[in-house]
Write a protein that holds these residues in place. Structure first.
Motif, PDB file in Angstrom:
ATOM      1  N   LEU A 143       0.727  -1.164  -0.037  1.00 27.81           N
ATOM      2  CA  LEU A 143       0.129   0.137  -0.008  1.00 27.81           C
ATOM      3  C   LEU A 143       0.774   1.169   0.061  1.00 27.81           C
ATOM      4  N   PRO A 144       0.189   2.356  -0.763  1.00 24.08           N
ATOM      5  CA  PRO A 144       0.995   3.754  -0.442  1.00 24.08           C
ATOM      6  C   PRO A 144       0.768   4.233   0.882  1.00 24.08           C
ATOM      7  N   LEU A 145       1.811   5.144   1.151  1.00 24.00           N
ATOM      8  CA  LEU A 145       1.236   5.837   2.560  1.00 24.00           C
ATOM      9  C   LEU A 145       0.117   6.695   2.417  1.00 24.00           C
ATOM     10  N   SER A 146      -1.170   6.675   2.833  1.00 19.54           N
ATOM     11  CA  SER A 146      -2.351   7.416   2.347  1.00 19.54           C
ATOM     12  C   SER A 146      -3.186   7.645   3.660  1.00 19.54           C
ATOM     13  N   THR A 147      -4.005   8.643   3.514  1.00 18.46           N
ATOM     14  CA  THR A 147      -5.020   8.883   4.802  1.00 18.46           C
ATOM     15  C   THR A 147      -5.983   7.757   4.717  1.00 18.46           C
ATOM     16  N   TYR A 148      -5.930   6.848   3.652  1.00 15.93           N
ATOM     17  CA  TYR A 148      -7.145   5.920   3.090  1.00 15.93           C
ATOM     18  C   TYR A 148      -7.111   4.706   4.519  1.00 15.93           C
ATOM     19  N   PHE A 149      -5.676   4.243   4.948  1.00 18.03           N
ATOM     20  CA  PHE A 149      -5.661   2.981   5.496  1.00 18.03           C
ATOM     21  C   PHE A 149      -5.746   3.339   7.037  1.00 18.03           C
ATOM     22  N   SER A 150      -5.793   2.282   7.916  1.00 20.67           N
ATOM     23  CA  SER A 150      -6.508   2.215   9.248  1.00 20.67           C
ATOM     24  C   SER A 150      -5.036   2.734  10.181  1.00 20.67           C
ATOM     25  N   ALA A 151      -3.898   2.392   9.762  1.00 18.35           N
ATOM     26  CA  ALA A 151      -2.632   2.793  10.853  1.00 18.35           C
ATOM     27  C   ALA A 151      -2.560   4.214  11.198  1.00 18.35           C
ATOM     28  N   VAL A 152      -2.813   5.115  10.125  1.00 16.94           N
ATOM     29  CA  VAL A 152      -2.603   6.692  10.178  1.00 16.94           C
ATOM     30  C   VAL A 152      -3.862   7.077  11.067  1.00 16.94           C
ATOM     31  N   LYS A 153      -4.991   6.472  10.967  1.00 13.16           N
ATOM     32  CA  LYS A 153      -6.383   6.668  11.621  1.00 13.16           C
ATOM     33  C   LYS A 153      -6.067   6.494  12.983  1.00 13.16           C
ATOM     34  N   LEU A 154      -5.388   5.295  13.391  1.00  8.57           N
ATOM     35  CA  LEU A 154      -5.361   4.734  14.775  1.00  8.57           C
ATOM     36  C   LEU A 154      -4.119   5.891  15.474  1.00  8.57           C
ATOM     37  N   ARG A 155      -3.005   6.108  14.516  1.00  8.49           N
ATOM     38  CA  ARG A 155      -2.065   7.029  15.145  1.00  8.49           C
ATOM     39  C   ARG A 155      -2.814   8.184  15.722  1.00  8.49           C
ATOM     40  N   TRP A 156      -3.684   8.849  14.665  1.00  9.41           N
ATOM     41  CA  TRP A 156      -4.410  10.196  14.912  1.00  9.41           C
ATOM     42  C   TRP A 156      -5.145  10.026  16.347  1.00  9.41           C
ATOM     43  N   LEU A 157      -5.742   8.955  16.406  1.00  3.37           N
ATOM     44  CA  LEU A 157      -6.694   8.598  17.653  1.00  3.37           C
ATOM     45  C   LEU A 157      -5.853   8.701  18.790  1.00  3.37           C
ATOM     46  N   LEU A 158      -4.575   7.977  18.776  1.00  2.28           N
ATOM     47  CA  LEU A 158      -3.590   7.840  19.946  1.00  2.28           C
ATOM     48  C   LEU A 158      -3.042   9.467  20.355  1.00  2.28           C
ATOM     49  N   ASP A 159      -2.991  10.133  19.216  1.00  2.00           N
ATOM     50  CA  ASP A 159      -2.267  11.452  19.403  1.00  2.00           C
ATOM     51  C   ASP A 159      -3.194  12.379  19.789  1.00  2.00           C
ATOM     52  N   ASN A 160      -4.521  12.164  19.585  1.00  2.00           N
ATOM     53  CA  ASN A 160      -5.664  13.371  19.897  1.00  2.00           C
ATOM     54  C   ASN A 160      -6.729  13.259  20.729  1.00  2.00           C
ATOM     55  N   VAL A 161      -7.023  11.705  21.124  1.00  2.00           N
ATOM     56  CA  VAL A 161      -8.169  11.607  21.884  1.00  2.00           C
ATOM     57  C   VAL A 161      -7.766  10.927  23.308  1.00  2.00           C
ATOM     58  N   LYS A 162      -7.887  11.636  24.342  1.00  2.60           N
ATOM     59  CA  LYS A 162      -7.362  11.336  25.497  1.00  2.60           C
ATOM     60  C   LYS A 162      -8.089  10.006  26.048  1.00  2.60           C
ATOM     61  N   LYS A 163      -9.202   9.797  25.778  1.00  2.16           N
ATOM     62  CA  LYS A 163     -10.126   8.449  26.087  1.00  2.16           C
ATOM     63  C   LYS A 163      -9.360   7.394  25.745  1.00  2.16           C
ATOM     64  N   HIS A 530      -5.461  20.337  15.433  1.00  2.68           N
ATOM     65  CA  HIS A 530      -4.961  20.290  16.923  1.00  2.68           C
ATOM     66  C   HIS A 530      -5.655  19.330  17.924  1.00  2.68           C
ATOM     67  N   CYS A 531      -5.262  19.197  19.089  1.00  2.76           N
ATOM     68  CA  CYS A 531      -5.702  18.259  19.945  1.00  2.76           C
ATOM     69  C   CYS A 531      -7.178  18.539  19.982  1.00  2.76           C
ATOM     70  N   TYR A 532      -7.961  17.409  20.027  1.00  2.00           N
ATOM     71  CA  TYR A 532      -9.436  17.338  19.738  1.00  2.00           C
ATOM     72  C   TYR A 532     -10.055  16.426  20.542  1.00  2.00           C
ATOM     73  N   GLU A 533     -10.847  16.926  21.394  1.00  2.00           N
ATOM     74  CA  GLU A 533     -11.413  15.871  22.563  1.00  2.00           C
ATOM     75  C   GLU A 533     -12.793  16.147  22.564  1.00  2.00           C
ATOM     76  N   GLU A 534     -13.456  15.102  22.413  1.00  2.00           N
ATOM     77  CA  GLU A 534     -14.923  14.970  22.328  1.00  2.00           C
ATOM     78  C   GLU A 534     -15.629  13.740  22.406  1.00  2.00           C
ATOM     79  N   THR A 535     -16.634  13.604  23.320  1.00  2.00           N
ATOM     80  CA  THR A 535     -17.081  12.432  23.536  1.00  2.00           C
ATOM     81  C   THR A 535     -17.883  12.015  22.092  1.00  2.00           C
ATOM     82  N   PRO A 536     -17.781  10.718  21.685  1.00  2.00           N
ATOM     83  CA  PRO A 536     -18.406  10.394  20.319  1.00  2.00           C
ATOM     84  C   PRO A 536     -20.168  10.189  20.503  1.00  2.00           C
TER      85      PRO A 536
END
Length: 536
Positions: A143-163, A530-536
């Motif tokens: 796969l090419p490095l792209s917003t499409y795949f899960s790893a970068v989404k998971l990285r974003w969640l780990l970086d930005n969602v405190k819960k 930036h850091c973004y926190e909100e309950t789903p």
């Protein structure tokens, strides 16, 4: 008489088909592959900010229960005994990322959908760390490095969602794509739910080595993903667990039925179209458009912007098959956009009527690059454009141009596929919701200049998941031997315009695509997250 009728049907297999825009549950006769009954529920998509696409994992799960319940009711009305359902398969929108709490069963954030673009800055940061002479991410994952795949989404969640951060630290977090979330929930959830995925879904996370068929330590370190939150990877056809529904639901009638098939939706469609031979291909028209070509036991790496992906592995001891994939982000989604955002149609079916009124786009071209461009360009900077407008243009021309866009995008990935494989496809096998649109199918044949062939039963994604479930060891009600596969009735669309006109239209389309590229720059406000926190 009714009892006799019940006895005739023999074993049945159910399939959960959880797509981007809707959820369905379908029940098939395992001996004839006939669809007996189904139910469908549309799923809400949330767009909290520009470029963000989210869904509520609990709504997704609820929709699955509702579809199962309603389908069981319909089977009852048809006098079909639901105790004949011997297995259930799951097919799902791929890449969409869920993190949940294993102690409470609650999602820790909304599902971040495959189309979501919030991770563009994450992708840019990571790509600087990949050596130019050794793209180990692409060689291991296909796969090419792209917003499409899960790893970068998971990285974003780990970086930005405190819960999410807290749950990972306290060892309460589980990650999964939609298949994992559903199977965990359907096999008991907090009461012993099975945390697993299959090779096809795992191959879309960017954390999975498609050669060794395991989570890759080096990739997990590169993306900074703790391996203990990942699901167990299994084949696409084996018993993962039994249905155990904590709800007091009528769906409880399926209590104890094995869940024994799991395939990402595009792999499921490849199986449902019976593309088991090297070189067989199918194109599915759903929210996006996905052309997959079976490449057999070998990984073929593309020179023309296609992905290398796991096609299926139909059993623990069965060999793995690979595919080349051309992925288009926006196909059916453009119709939904005309309905929900512009309001020029009230239902998706209406587009055919509008397009028919004019029979041409009258020089109007629509490039629906809402999430950038996927294959063959992989251009995250692109955005949607409608060009060639004059005072003469009306909503019918725009509707027609939207249908043409789906066909032109398919032509681009088909051209890439033909170049990579060296043997041009002589016809295109198609499936998916949009294939019921006859104008679209005829346009597709005209623009590709080869016949387009569609099965009379368009639900091939669900069929593929049912086949995998019914064929699993310990279930054994569906034979995948070539001589046992039922013959499918097909409808053919032959090209009706001359080749020259087809080429002129295609080259104008390419000009329009060039105009859509380079629209968003890194400095654009939309990438300043930036850091973004909100309950789903």
């Amino acid at each position: 008489m009714a009892a006799a009728k019940k006895a005739v049907l023999g074993p049945l297999v159910g399939a959960v088909d959880q797509g981007t825009s809707s959820t369905r549950f379908l029940v098939f006769n395992s001996k004839t592959a006939e669809l007996l009954s189904h139910h469908q529920v549309e799923i809400k998509q949330e767009f909290p900010r520009e470029g963000w696409v989210e869904q509520d994992p609990k709504e997704i799960l609820q929709s699955v229960y509702e579809c199962i319940e309603k389908t069981c009711e319909k089977l009852g009305q048809l006098n079909i005994d639901i105790s004949n359902i011997k297995a259930i398969g799951v097919s799902n929108q791929r890449e969409t990322t869920v993190v949940w709490d294993k102690l409470t069963g609650e999602p820790l954030y909304n599902a971040v959908v495959w189309l979501d673009l919030r991770t563009q800055s994450t992708v840019e940061k990571l790509s600087k760390r990949i050596p130019g002479n050794n793209n180990f991410v692409k060689s291991k994952t296909g796969l090419p490095l792209s917003t499409y795949f899960s790893a970068v989404k998971l990285r974003w969640l780990l970086d930005n969602v405190k819960k999410v951060q807290e749950a990972v630290e306290e060892n309460r977090a589980l990650f999964g794509t939609i298949d994992s979330w559903l199977i965990w929930s359907l096999t008991g959830g907090i009461n012993g739910g099975v945390h697993c995925t299959d090779v096809t879904n795992a191959s879309r996370t960017m954390l999975f080595n498609i050669h060794s068929l395991e989570w890759d330590k080096e990739l997990c370190e590169f993306f900074g993903i703790p391996m203990e939150i990942l699901p167990n990877v299994r084949s696409s056809s084996e018993i993962y667990g039994l249905m155990k529904i904590s709800h007091s639901l009528k769906a409880g009638a399926l209590e104890g039925v094995p869940i024994s098939g799991c395939l990402g939706d595009q792999s499921a469609a490849l199986v449902g179209q019976m593309c088991f031979q090297d070189g067989q291909a199918k194109n599915t028209y759903g929210t996006g458009c996905f052309l997959l070509c079976n490449t057999g036991h070998k990984c073929v790496f593309s020179e023309h912007g296609l992905l290398t992906t796991v096609a299926y592995k139909l059993g623990r001891d069965k060999p793995v098959y690979y595919a080349l994939e051309g992925s288009v982000a926006i196909a059916g989604a453009v119709i939904r956009w005309l309905r929900d955002n512009l309001g020029i149609i009230k239902s998706s079916e209406e587009i055919e009527k509008l397009a028919k009124e004019v029979g041409t786009s009258y020089g109007c071209y629509f490039v629906p690059a809402f999430s950038g461009l996927y294959a063959p360009y992989w251009e995250p900077s692109a955005r949607g454009i409608i060009c060639g407008l004059t005072q003469f243009t009306n909503k019918c021309h725009i509707a027609f141009a939207a249908l043409e866009a789906v066909c032109f995008q398919t032509r681009e990935i088909l051209d890439a596929m033909n170049r990579d494989c060296g043997i041009p496809l002589s016809h295109l096998q198609v499936d998916g919701g949009m294939t019921s649109n006859k104008i679209l199918m005829q346009l597709q044949a005209d623009i590709l200049y080869i016949p387009v062939v569609k099965p009379s039963m368009p639900e091939t994604t669900a069929l593929g998941a049912a086949m995998a479930a019914g064929a699993a060891e310990g279930v054994g009600v569906w034979s995948l031997e070539p001589e046992d596969l039922s013959a499918v009735t097909m409808e053919r669309f032959e090209p009706q315009i001359n080749a020259e006109e087809s080429e002129i239209r295609y080259s104008t389309w390419k000009k329009a695509v060039m105009k859509s590229i380079g629209w968003v720059t890194t400095q654009s406000p939309e990438s300043g997250f930036h850091c973004y926190e909100e309950t789903p």
